[in-house]
Design a protein around this motif. Structure first.
Motif, PDB file in Angstrom:
ATOM      1  N   GLU A 103     -37.941  -7.374-129.732  1.00 14.66           N
ATOM      2  CA  GLU A 103     -37.284  -6.071-129.624  1.00 14.66           C
ATOM      3  C   GLU A 103     -36.186  -6.108-128.571  1.00 14.66           C
ATOM      4  O   GLU A 103     -35.100  -5.558-128.771  1.00 14.66           O
ATOM      5  CB  GLU A 103     -38.309  -4.992-129.281  1.00 14.66           C
ATOM      6  N   MET A 104     -36.451  -6.766-127.453  1.00 10.54           N
ATOM      7  CA  MET A 104     -35.451  -6.882-126.388  1.00 10.54           C
ATOM      8  C   MET A 104     -34.241  -7.671-126.871  1.00 10.54           C
ATOM      9  O   MET A 104     -33.093  -7.305-126.586  1.00 10.54           O
ATOM     10  CB  MET A 104     -36.048  -7.554-125.163  1.00 10.54           C
ATOM     11  N   ALA A 105     -34.491  -8.749-127.580  1.00 12.86           N
ATOM     12  CA  ALA A 105     -33.389  -9.580-128.094  1.00 12.86           C
ATOM     13  C   ALA A 105     -32.513  -8.795-129.055  1.00 12.86           C
ATOM     14  O   ALA A 105     -31.291  -8.938-129.046  1.00 12.86           O
ATOM     15  CB  ALA A 105     -33.950 -10.833-128.781  1.00 12.86           C
ATOM     16  N   ASP A 106     -33.124  -7.934-129.860  1.00 14.35           N
ATOM     17  CA  ASP A 106     -32.359  -7.127-130.808  1.00 14.35           C
ATOM     18  C   ASP A 106     -31.483  -6.092-130.109  1.00 14.35           C
ATOM     19  O   ASP A 106     -30.436  -5.717-130.617  1.00 14.35           O
ATOM     20  CB  ASP A 106     -33.283  -6.434-131.797  1.00 14.35           C
ATOM     21  N   ARG A 107     -31.934  -5.599-128.954  1.00 15.07           N
ATOM     22  CA  ARG A 107     -31.183  -4.563-128.238  1.00 15.07           C
ATOM     23  C   ARG A 107     -30.203  -5.103-127.211  1.00 15.07           C
ATOM     24  O   ARG A 107     -29.344  -4.386-126.710  1.00 15.07           O
ATOM     25  CB  ARG A 107     -32.157  -3.628-127.496  1.00 15.07           C
ATOM     26  N   LEU A 108     -30.338  -6.381-126.859  1.00 16.58           N
ATOM     27  CA  LEU A 108     -29.523  -6.978-125.800  1.00 16.58           C
ATOM     28  C   LEU A 108     -28.040  -6.925-126.145  1.00 16.58           C
ATOM     29  O   LEU A 108     -27.632  -7.273-127.251  1.00 16.58           O
ATOM     30  CB  LEU A 108     -29.951  -8.426-125.578  1.00 16.58           C
ATOM     31  N   VAL A 109     -27.259  -6.476-125.177  1.00 16.27           N
ATOM     32  CA  VAL A 109     -25.805  -6.411-125.337  1.00 16.27           C
ATOM     33  C   VAL A 109     -25.188  -7.458-124.431  1.00 16.27           C
ATOM     34  O   VAL A 109     -25.392  -7.437-123.220  1.00 16.27           O
ATOM     35  CB  VAL A 109     -25.268  -5.004-124.962  1.00 16.27           C
ATOM     36  N   LEU A 110     -24.427  -8.366-125.034  1.00 16.28           N
ATOM     37  CA  LEU A 110     -23.748  -9.415-124.262  1.00 16.28           C
ATOM     38  C   LEU A 110     -22.252  -9.184-124.351  1.00 16.28           C
ATOM     39  O   LEU A 110     -21.728  -8.835-125.391  1.00 16.28           O
ATOM     40  CB  LEU A 110     -24.099 -10.794-124.825  1.00 16.28           C
ATOM     41  N   GLY A 111     -21.580  -9.438-123.217  1.00 13.36           N
ATOM     42  CA  GLY A 111     -20.132  -9.354-123.249  1.00 13.36           C
ATOM     43  C   GLY A 111     -19.569  -8.255-122.433  1.00 13.36           C
ATOM     44  O   GLY A 111     -20.027  -7.424-121.814  1.00 13.36           O
TER      45      GLY A 111
END
Length: 129
Positions: free
Chosen positions: A121-129
């Motif tokens: 779930e965390m990986a799906d919500r993670l925002v990079l950039g």
């Protein structure tokens, strides 16, 4: 949507969490770390975990090949030892999807199933950039 620091802090709230990192598996560099590192060194742990992630992602025996939707071919890798679990969760990104979350969980205090679900779930919500 959480960024790197927020995501890692959220991972550390999981039962039994000892340490967490976001790692680029092509370079082996830790993009962010929190908590303890197995062996005491986050950079060494990141480089070693990146080798394992590369093996899983790039070799046909572990992956189903390129997915049609551009997501990484492997969702996660789990390594268990006598006192802990290591979860490597690949993160789908808009650029090259070459990062993963590494969560180190104590076996006696942690819950592997819960950690795997929450890390996804965390990986799906993670925002990079």
């Amino acid at each position: 949507m959480p960024g790197i620091d927020e995501c890692l802090l959220e991972a550390m709230r999981l039962p039994g969490a000892r340490g967490a990192a976001l790692v680029d598996w092509t370079s082996g560099l830790a993009l962010g770390t929190v908590g303890e590192a197995p062996g005491g060194d986050h950079e060494t742990t990141a480089a070693e975990a990146a080798e394992l992630a590369r093996l899983a992602a790039e070799h046909g025996a572990f992956s189903a090949g390129e997915s049609e939707d551009g997501r990484p071919p492997v969702e996660d890798v789990i390594v268990s030892n006598h006192d802990s679990y290591h979860l490597l969760r690949f993160v789908d990104t808009s650029f090259d999807s070459s990062v993963f979350l590494h969560l180190w969980v104590g076996r006696a205090e942690g819950n592997l199933a819960l950690a795997r679900i929450r890390l996804g779930e965390m990986a799906d919500r993670l925002v990079l950039g």
